[in-house]
Design a protein around this motif. Structure first.
Motif, short mmCIF file in Angstrom:
data_model
loop_
_atom_site.label_atom_id
_atom_site.label_comp_id
_atom_site.label_asym_id
_atom_site.label_seq_id
_atom_site.Cartn_x
_atom_site.Cartn_y
_atom_site.Cartn_z
N LYS A 36 2.30 2.04 6.10
CA LYS A 36 1.05 1.91 5.34
C LYS A 36 0.57 0.46 5.23
O LYS A 36 -0.59 0.21 4.97
CB LYS A 36 1.23 2.52 3.96
CG LYS A 36 1.33 4.03 4.02
CD LYS A 36 1.27 4.64 2.64
CE LYS A 36 1.16 6.14 2.75
NZ LYS A 36 1.59 6.83 1.54
N ASP A 37 1.49 -0.49 5.38
CA ASP A 37 1.09 -1.90 5.28
C ASP A 37 1.59 -2.67 6.51
O ASP A 37 2.52 -3.48 6.43
CB ASP A 37 1.66 -2.51 3.99
CG ASP A 37 1.09 -3.89 3.71
OD1 ASP A 37 0.28 -4.38 4.53
OD2 ASP A 37 1.44 -4.47 2.68
N TYR A 56 -7.06 -3.57 3.55
CA TYR A 56 -6.78 -2.15 3.33
C TYR A 56 -7.27 -1.32 4.52
O TYR A 56 -6.53 -0.49 5.06
CB TYR A 56 -7.46 -1.70 2.03
CG TYR A 56 -7.17 -0.27 1.67
CD1 TYR A 56 -5.93 0.08 1.14
CD2 TYR A 56 -8.11 0.73 1.87
CE1 TYR A 56 -5.65 1.41 0.81
CE2 TYR A 56 -7.84 2.05 1.55
CZ TYR A 56 -6.60 2.38 1.02
OH TYR A 56 -6.32 3.68 0.70
N PHE A 57 -8.51 -1.59 4.95
CA PHE A 57 -9.04 -0.78 6.05
C PHE A 57 -8.40 -1.18 7.39
O PHE A 57 -8.28 -0.34 8.29
CB PHE A 57 -10.57 -0.82 6.06
CG PHE A 57 -11.13 0.03 4.95
CD1 PHE A 57 -11.02 1.41 5.01
CD2 PHE A 57 -11.69 -0.53 3.83
CE1 PHE A 57 -11.48 2.22 3.97
CE2 PHE A 57 -12.15 0.25 2.78
CZ PHE A 57 -12.04 1.63 2.85
N SER A 83 -5.31 -1.77 7.69
CA SER A 83 -4.06 -0.99 7.68
C SER A 83 -4.33 0.46 8.10
O SER A 83 -3.59 1.04 8.88
CB SER A 83 -3.43 -1.02 6.29
OG SER A 83 -3.17 -2.34 5.93
N LYS A 84 -5.41 1.01 7.59
CA LYS A 84 -5.80 2.39 7.96
C LYS A 84 -6.12 2.46 9.46
O LYS A 84 -5.76 3.42 10.14
CB LYS A 84 -7.05 2.82 7.18
CG LYS A 84 -6.79 3.01 5.72
CD LYS A 84 -6.95 4.48 5.33
CE LYS A 84 -6.65 4.69 3.87
NZ LYS A 84 -5.76 5.76 3.57
N TYR A 85 -6.81 1.44 9.95
CA TYR A 85 -7.22 1.37 11.36
C TYR A 85 -5.98 1.37 12.26
O TYR A 85 -5.88 2.13 13.21
CB TYR A 85 -8.04 0.08 11.50
CG TYR A 85 -8.38 -0.41 12.87
CD1 TYR A 85 -9.49 0.10 13.56
CD2 TYR A 85 -7.65 -1.43 13.48
CE1 TYR A 85 -9.83 -0.39 14.81
CE2 TYR A 85 -7.99 -1.92 14.73
CZ TYR A 85 -9.07 -1.40 15.38
OH TYR A 85 -9.40 -1.87 16.63
N ARG A 119 -3.00 2.42 11.56
CA ARG A 119 -2.30 3.70 11.43
C ARG A 119 -3.00 4.80 12.22
O ARG A 119 -2.36 5.62 12.89
CB ARG A 119 -2.24 4.07 9.94
CG ARG A 119 -1.12 5.00 9.57
CD ARG A 119 -1.14 5.19 8.07
NE ARG A 119 -0.58 6.47 7.70
CZ ARG A 119 0.63 6.63 7.22
NH1 ARG A 119 1.41 5.58 7.05
NH2 ARG A 119 1.08 7.82 6.91
N THR A 120 -4.33 4.79 12.17
CA THR A 120 -5.09 5.82 12.88
C THR A 120 -4.90 5.69 14.40
O THR A 120 -4.67 6.68 15.10
CB THR A 120 -6.60 5.68 12.54
OG1 THR A 120 -6.72 5.70 11.13
CG2 THR A 120 -7.41 6.81 13.13
N TYR A 166 0.80 -1.23 0.00
CA TYR A 166 0.00 0.00 0.00
C TYR A 166 0.83 1.28 0.00
O TYR A 166 0.29 2.35 0.23
CB TYR A 166 -0.92 0.01 1.23
CG TYR A 166 -1.81 -1.21 1.34
CD1 TYR A 166 -2.61 -1.59 0.27
CD2 TYR A 166 -1.83 -1.99 2.49
CE1 TYR A 166 -3.42 -2.73 0.35
CE2 TYR A 166 -2.64 -3.12 2.59
CZ TYR A 166 -3.43 -3.48 1.52
OH TYR A 166 -4.22 -4.59 1.59
#
Ligand code: GDD
Length: 238
Positions: A152-153, A137-138, A140-142, A144-145, A119
């Motif tokens: 990113k991955d 994908y989400f 990974s976002k979770y 990071r947040t 990503y």
């Protein structure tokens, strides 16, 4: 510079032989450690057969399916008892392209932990069902947040550690076993101040065998992120 590539296996008989050939062809300084959990399909037997003509193949057999995380912890300890400079993680199923190994190793000369990232330049995944892609994908976002870790991955299983990173992480304290294990290793390295670099790779869904992903693995990752964040705030990860 000696490199050990750790490859956990569970039912990978259709992949392992070709994969080991391709991985070892990348450099004379590469050795592999297969950690097999008594695969019913006889993966370990196939590896033993290859060992008779290739001393760079090592094998550890465990009595039953004990999880991805504990397989890697076993492999890391094996590496630290020996003189490897770089220690890599890699799947057995060609999701990770052996051609990318030199890219990771090259970057690992400059960075403490190099992650082959799906990503970091768009989304580089081939043949994953859309549901799996969205979860990954989400997730990974979770991560990071919640953690603010600049990766990113965070669940990528294709990575290279400089030896000193593993020497500085208390492997007996690793909590997770599934894909959360990948998040935990990155997080512990990051909290300790190691430099992490993501380099783009293309992840291709396996052609042979099946994924071992389960609902339990997804939930473990979801709550582990909070647990790690709380431990960081309490200063328990230093
Ligand atoms: N020894 C052992 N090996 C295992 C076990 N479970 C899985 N493996 C091995 O670990 C590798 C990855 O397992 P897969 O089940 O194929 O993973 P995946 O679903 O394709 O997941 C990929 O994406 C994840 C995150 O999105 C990654 O975290 C994971 O490493 C992998 O790249 C394969 O070589 C598989 O044989 C286990 O319990 N024991």
């Amino acid at each position: 510079m000696k490199t050990l590539i750790i490859i956990p296996t569970y039912n990978e008989i259709d992949n392992i032989e070709k994969l080991l050939e391709q991985v070892l062809a990348k450099s004379e300084t590469i050795e592999v450690l297969v950690i097999d959990d008594n695969s019913p399909d006889g993966t370990a037997l196939r590896v033993k057969f290859m060992q008779s003509s290739e001393p760079r193949i090592h094998l550890l057999e465990r009595p039953g399916k004990m999880g991805l995380g504990s397989a890697y912890v076993t492999g890391f300890k094996y590496a630290l008892e020996r003189d490897y400079d770089y220690i890599m993680e890699m799947d057995a199923d060609f999701s990770h392209n052996p051609e990318d190994i030199p890219l990771l190793l090259n970057a690992a000369k400059k960075y403490d932990l190099v992650i082959g990232s799906r990503y970091c330049e768009g989304v580089n995944i081939i043949h994953w069902p859309i549901k799996r892609l969205l979860i990954s994908y989400f997730a990974s976002k979770y991560v990071r947040t919640i953690t603010r870790m600049p990766v990113k991955d965070p669940t990528s299983g294709f990575k290279c550690f400089q030896r000193k990173v593993l020497e500085n992480i208390d492997l007996d304290k690793i909590l997770s076993d599934g894909y959360a294990f990948q998040i935990e290793m990155n997080f512990r390295a990051w909290v300790k101040g190691f430099h992490i670099k993501e380099i783009p790779i293309v992840f291709t869904e396996r052609k042979n065998g099946v994924s071992k992903m389960s609902r339990k693995i997804v939930w473990e990752a979801a709550w582990m992120v909070w647990r790690l964040e709380v431990m960081k705030i309490l200063g328990l990860l230093k």
